[in-house]
Design an enzyme around this catalytic site. Structure first.
Site, mmCIF file in Angstrom:
data_model
loop_
_atom_site.group_PDB
_atom_site.id
_atom_site.type_symbol
_atom_site.label_atom_id
_atom_site.label_comp_id
_atom_site.label_asym_id
_atom_site.label_seq_id
_atom_site.Cartn_x
_atom_site.Cartn_y
_atom_site.Cartn_z
ATOM 1 N N ASP A 83 5.673 -3.610 2.200
ATOM 2 C CA ASP A 83 5.973 -4.497 1.087
ATOM 3 C C ASP A 83 6.271 -3.713 -0.199
ATOM 4 O O ASP A 83 5.645 -2.684 -0.468
ATOM 5 C CB ASP A 83 4.770 -5.428 0.867
ATOM 6 C CG ASP A 83 5.092 -6.637 0.028
ATOM 7 O OD1 ASP A 83 6.271 -7.033 -0.005
ATOM 8 O OD2 ASP A 83 4.161 -7.203 -0.576
ATOM 9 N N HIS A 84 7.212 -4.205 -0.977
ATOM 10 C CA HIS A 84 7.510 -3.692 -2.331
ATOM 11 C C HIS A 84 7.513 -2.171 -2.443
ATOM 12 O O HIS A 84 6.741 -1.590 -3.208
ATOM 13 C CB HIS A 84 6.498 -4.247 -3.332
ATOM 14 C CG HIS A 84 6.810 -5.633 -3.783
ATOM 15 N ND1 HIS A 84 7.837 -5.929 -4.653
ATOM 16 C CD2 HIS A 84 6.235 -6.808 -3.458
ATOM 17 C CE1 HIS A 84 7.872 -7.243 -4.854
ATOM 18 N NE2 HIS A 84 6.916 -7.802 -4.138
ATOM 19 N N HIS A 181 3.132 -12.626 -8.681
ATOM 20 C CA HIS A 181 2.086 -11.986 -7.893
ATOM 21 C C HIS A 181 0.737 -12.198 -8.586
ATOM 22 O O HIS A 181 0.644 -12.153 -9.813
ATOM 23 C CB HIS A 181 2.365 -10.486 -7.748
ATOM 24 C CG HIS A 181 3.640 -10.195 -7.024
ATOM 25 N ND1 HIS A 181 4.693 -9.530 -7.608
ATOM 26 C CD2 HIS A 181 4.035 -10.497 -5.762
ATOM 27 C CE1 HIS A 181 5.675 -9.420 -6.734
ATOM 28 N NE2 HIS A 181 5.313 -9.998 -5.613
ATOM 29 N N GLY A 182 -0.304 -12.403 -7.795
ATOM 30 C CA GLY A 182 -1.626 -12.634 -8.366
ATOM 31 C C GLY A 182 -1.974 -14.111 -8.351
ATOM 32 O O GLY A 182 -1.301 -14.922 -7.716
ATOM 33 N N ASN A 231 4.705 -14.709 1.398
ATOM 34 C CA ASN A 231 3.782 -13.590 1.241
ATOM 35 C C ASN A 231 2.459 -14.049 0.632
ATOM 36 O O ASN A 231 2.451 -14.764 -0.374
ATOM 37 C CB ASN A 231 4.385 -12.517 0.339
ATOM 38 C CG ASN A 231 5.545 -11.789 0.985
ATOM 39 O OD1 ASN A 231 5.976 -12.124 2.088
ATOM 40 N ND2 ASN A 231 6.062 -10.792 0.305
ATOM 41 N N VAL A 232 1.359 -13.611 1.233
ATOM 42 C CA VAL A 232 0.019 -13.926 0.715
ATOM 43 C C VAL A 232 -0.769 -12.626 0.638
ATOM 44 O O VAL A 232 -0.921 -11.930 1.640
ATOM 45 C CB VAL A 232 -0.719 -14.929 1.615
ATOM 46 C CG1 VAL A 232 -2.096 -15.259 1.031
ATOM 47 C CG2 VAL A 232 0.099 -16.199 1.789
ATOM 48 N N ALA A 233 -1.271 -12.309 -0.548
ATOM 49 C CA ALA A 233 -2.008 -11.064 -0.730
ATOM 50 C C ALA A 233 -3.300 -11.265 -1.511
ATOM 51 O O ALA A 233 -4.395 -11.074 -0.998
ATOM 52 C CB ALA A 233 -1.125 -10.029 -1.436
#
Length: 301
Positions: A83-84, A181-182, A231-233
């Site tokens: 990712d990224h 993100h976050g 996407n889940v982080a």
């Protein structure tokens, strides 16, 4: 299944049939096991993701070995995604190690340079049959060392997205549509009209970044408009960490990692299953596998 698969076919299937496939950022063996077990129980295709920081922390060979072991034991298709990543050399290293999907994030550069950098990665990934994801616009928030202030976040331009796909040959596209993100401070401000326009111009699977904390209704709407990967982080990290804290809150002297890693793993598993339901990929493993098998058979002739 026997081995890790490219995410290209699974995401194409998801886009065509209007469901989303969850991609989970994992940082430990327990987190990896948790999302795999969740996928097995839900009969869902799965994308395991690692950030650049996690690659540096664990090493790509260790990560690939763990993911390959999971794929051999699993009955659902599993892809492994970087990712990224902004570093071409690290992308090549991960492809050689066995990653089946990579993201080149050159969204911080001008459009022309983003195109050039993405073209270079698409070229090197082609020989290995590896999926390539790229980003247009700027998704706000923090992802490892990539920090984009909310005032610097910019939405992707529909016509530019179409031109970018044509110029690069990229397999999946992450357009910035107002997610971050976050964890969101308030209700996510997703530009659904912008997403609709992008989805009409780009037939490739689109990727929803910043999936932590988006309400189910909005996730489903994104999927209907072309988002095939979510996407889940951050939410996974929080669930994992909160479960460990809970063990120490009641057993401060605990020194057996198995006693706090097991509940942490279960917390991640439960959350992963919730996200799979939200994205609509429950029970879709057989459809994805059938499409993959058909493609392999056609390439043999």
């Amino acid at each position: 299944m026997g081995h890790l698969v490219s995410s290209t076919t699974m995401l194409q299937t998801a886009r065509e049939q209007q469901f989303g496939i969850t991609a989970f950022n994992v940082h430990t063996l327990e987190m990896l096991q948790a999302v795999v077990e969740a996928a097995e129980e839900m009969e869902s295709p799965l994308i395991i993701q690692t950030t650049v920081g996690t690659v540096h922390h664990l090493g790509p060979d260790y990560i690939v070995a763990a993911a390959q072991t999971a794929a051999r034991r699993a009955t659902v298709p599993i892809a492994l995604h970087l990712d990224h990543c902004t570093d071409y050399e690290l992308i090549v290293k991960c492809i050689r190690a066995g990653y089946t999907s990579v993201m080149i994030d050159a969204s911080m550069y001008a459009y022309a340079e983003n195109v050039q950098r993405t073209q270079e990665v698409v070229k090197v990934a082609a020989a290995a049959g590896v999926n390539v994801e790229a980003e247009l616009g700027k998704v706000g928030g923090v992802e490892d060392d990539i920090i984009v202030d909310e005032h610097e976040a910019t939405l992707a331009i529909p016509d530019e997205c179409a031109a970018f796909v044509a110029a690069t040959g990229v397999h999946t596209l992450a357009p910035a549509i107002g997610t971050a993100h976050g964890i969101y401070k308030g209700e996510p401000n997703i530009a659904f009209n912008r997403l609709r326009e992008i989805g009409q111009r780009v037939q490739l699977p689109l990727v929803l970044h910043g999936g932590s904390g988006i309400p189910e209704e909005q996730v489903r709407r994104c999927v209907q408009l072309g988002m095939a990967k979510m996407n889940v982080a951050t939410e996974l990290r929080i669930a994992f960490s909160d479960a460990i804290r809970a063990v120490f809150a009641s057993h401060a002297a605990e020194n057996d990692p198995r006693k706090y890693m097991v509940p942490a793993k279960e917390a991640v598993k439960r959350l992963a299953q919730e996200k799979m339901k939200m994205a609509g990929c429950i029970g879709k493993a057989k459809e994805v596998q059938a499409r993959t098998d058909h493609l392999k058979a056609s390439l043999c002739y």
